[in-house]
Design an enzyme around this catalytic site. Sequence first.
Site, PDB file in Angstrom:
ATOM      1  N   LYS A  80       0.861  -1.189   0.000  1.00 49.85           N
ATOM      2  CA  LYS A  80       0.000   0.000   0.000  1.00 49.85           C
ATOM      3  C   LYS A  80       0.894   1.234   0.000  1.00 49.85           C
ATOM      4  O   LYS A  80       1.946   1.239   0.663  1.00 49.85           O
ATOM      5  CB  LYS A  80      -0.874  -0.052   1.257  1.00 49.85           C
ATOM      6  CG  LYS A  80      -1.949   1.012   1.365  1.00 49.85           C
ATOM      7  CD  LYS A  80      -2.795   0.746   2.617  1.00 49.85           C
ATOM      8  CE  LYS A  80      -3.922   1.734   2.812  1.00 49.85           C
ATOM      9  NZ  LYS A  80      -4.723   1.443   4.018  1.00 49.85           N
ATOM     10  N   SER A 155      -9.668   1.498   3.160  1.00 46.54           N
ATOM     11  CA  SER A 155      -8.855   2.337   2.302  1.00 46.54           C
ATOM     12  C   SER A 155      -7.833   1.549   1.475  1.00 46.54           C
ATOM     13  O   SER A 155      -7.258   2.094   0.546  1.00 46.54           O
ATOM     14  CB  SER A 155      -8.123   3.370   3.148  1.00 46.54           C
ATOM     15  OG  SER A 155      -7.221   2.728   4.040  1.00 46.54           O
ATOM     16  N   SER A 179      -9.562  -1.137   7.237  1.00 41.43           N
ATOM     17  CA  SER A 179      -9.035  -0.913   5.887  1.00 41.43           C
ATOM     18  C   SER A 179      -8.341  -2.084   5.224  1.00 41.43           C
ATOM     19  O   SER A 179      -8.081  -2.019   4.025  1.00 41.43           O
ATOM     20  CB  SER A 179      -8.072   0.266   5.896  1.00 41.43           C
ATOM     21  OG  SER A 179      -8.803   1.448   5.824  1.00 41.43           O
TER      22      SER A 179
HETATM   23  N1  GLN Z   1     -12.839   3.540   6.800  1.00 44.61           N
HETATM   24  C1  GLN Z   1     -12.232   3.912   8.039  1.00 44.61           C
HETATM   25  C2  GLN Z   1     -11.880   5.376   8.037  1.00 44.61           C
HETATM   26  O1  GLN Z   1     -12.163   6.014   7.058  1.00 44.61           O
HETATM   27  C3  GLN Z   1     -11.057   3.047   8.322  1.00 44.61           C
HETATM   28  C4  GLN Z   1      -9.875   3.422   7.569  1.00 44.61           C
HETATM   29  C5  GLN Z   1      -8.686   2.583   7.884  1.00 44.61           C
HETATM   30  O2  GLN Z   1      -8.792   1.512   8.472  1.00 44.61           O
HETATM   31  N2  GLN Z   1      -7.528   3.104   7.518  1.00 44.61           N
HETATM   32  O3  GLN Z   1     -11.335   5.890   8.962  1.00 44.61           O
END
Ligand code: GLN
Length: 488
Positions: A80, A155, A179
């Site tokens: 990532k 994400s 994420s």
């Molecule tokens: N969707 C969650 C957020 O927007 C989790 C994101 C993540 O785990 N990095 O914070």
Amino acid sequence: MANSLVNLTAHEARGMLDKREVSSVELTEATLERIEEVEDRVKAFVTVTRDLALEQAREADRRIAEGTSAPLTGIPMQLKDNMCTNGVPTTCSSRILEEFVPPYDATVTEKLRQDGAVLIGKGNLDEFAMGSSTENSAFFPTHNPWDLERVPGGSSGGPAAAVAAGEAFFSLGSDTGGSVRQPSSLCGIVGMKPTYGLVSRFGLIAFASSLDQIGPLTRDVRDSAIVLNAIAGHDPRDSTSIEFQPPDYTEALKPDLKGVRIGVPKEYFVDGMEPGVEDATRKAIDVMRSLGAEIGEASLPHTSYALAVYYIIAPSECSANLARYDGVKYGFSEQDAESMWDAYEKTRQRGFGPEVKRRIMLGTYSLSSGYYDAYYLKAQQVRTIIRQEFEEEFKKFDALVMPTSPSTAFKIGEKVDDPVQMYLNDVMTLPANIAGIPGISVPSGMSNGLPTGLQIMAKPLGEEAMLRVAYAYEQATDFQGTHGSPSL
Ligand code: GLN
């Protein structure tokens, strides 16, 4: 799929490398070809490191010939784009870091490099890992390989889509509230968030430091254990890293669940859940029972507060972590400014996208004097209660099972203008981050032609129990291998 090599799991590819049926250069070339074939539709990569990959593959072939290889030597993989890679751009899918080339490797990068894994590129994400659809990337959205009009989740949408589309044998994502697990569920692959502190975060660009954890996205559970073996372990460069000698996680993989106590938390079957997701979860529980597991009802009554707690704590920590992007030390810097303050303001105004700004504002507000007790402190207190509820349930159960996400992949654009709808995607995943416990998502079937995911959680450092349940379930079903999208 024209190119069958790219559908293998990492351990299958490994077997072929060992028998000299294929070389790492051939695996890498096949992967690069696959990227060429589908990437203009999937958009899973911010950067493809073609030359570096071929160079690392040649080196891996030398190691294999010499007999000094590790389990991931020669396997093409992606990271990532919020994990630092020495000499390779690391953008966080943000304008503010668009030109950033780190002068050092994250610990996970270094470990995989030392093992001889082949870096094929960097995966797209929601800017600074804030989002659930990868639509918040400052560059472009990633498309779900199962249906290109749909999101891959987020994400870590780039990593999940790349692994599902055959563009990488595995990838690493970061999981702050889901994420790794949610995009894995939406793309029909396996995604694990290890226990907080099990994998070093040194060189992971920070979002919310008390929640962030790195984990593998893979095509099956065995690969998840193999990649965890490669990246877990104490790191003195990360003060939150646990002093713990990890076991060989592949030894936990057993085909039955005799004597394993599994709890089903009733609060996770929420109103509004897609019927196909609920159905897949109920069937999964039956499969586990038939494998010898003892199934019981669990209860985590404060689950409904987890979302609110997360959206206080994560933005608060993000507002502190992102204060460093001032255009002075690294990243984008606005030159057209009248004063130092003007330069800071314009740099941040132009460098950050709308969701990141929303989080910084929410976090700054909850930490400000007069509001701190009402929001941040209260959230921390509820966090403790949520953690204690899990502790109590793990006295009765070895693992808890529930869906990973309340729905399958939604359409690109469907939720992007409604932050609360978007945040609701995380209701089932973020309690694990709040409590610091491990969670894994494994494919559990299909609903309306799209993959569904089953989530398994265990107590802190309970990865072995969690992997055992995931593996036995996977082996008893045939959803594994449903990756490799029909639409491509
Ligand atoms: N969707 C969650 C957020 O927007 C989790 C994101 C993540 O785990 N990095 O914070």
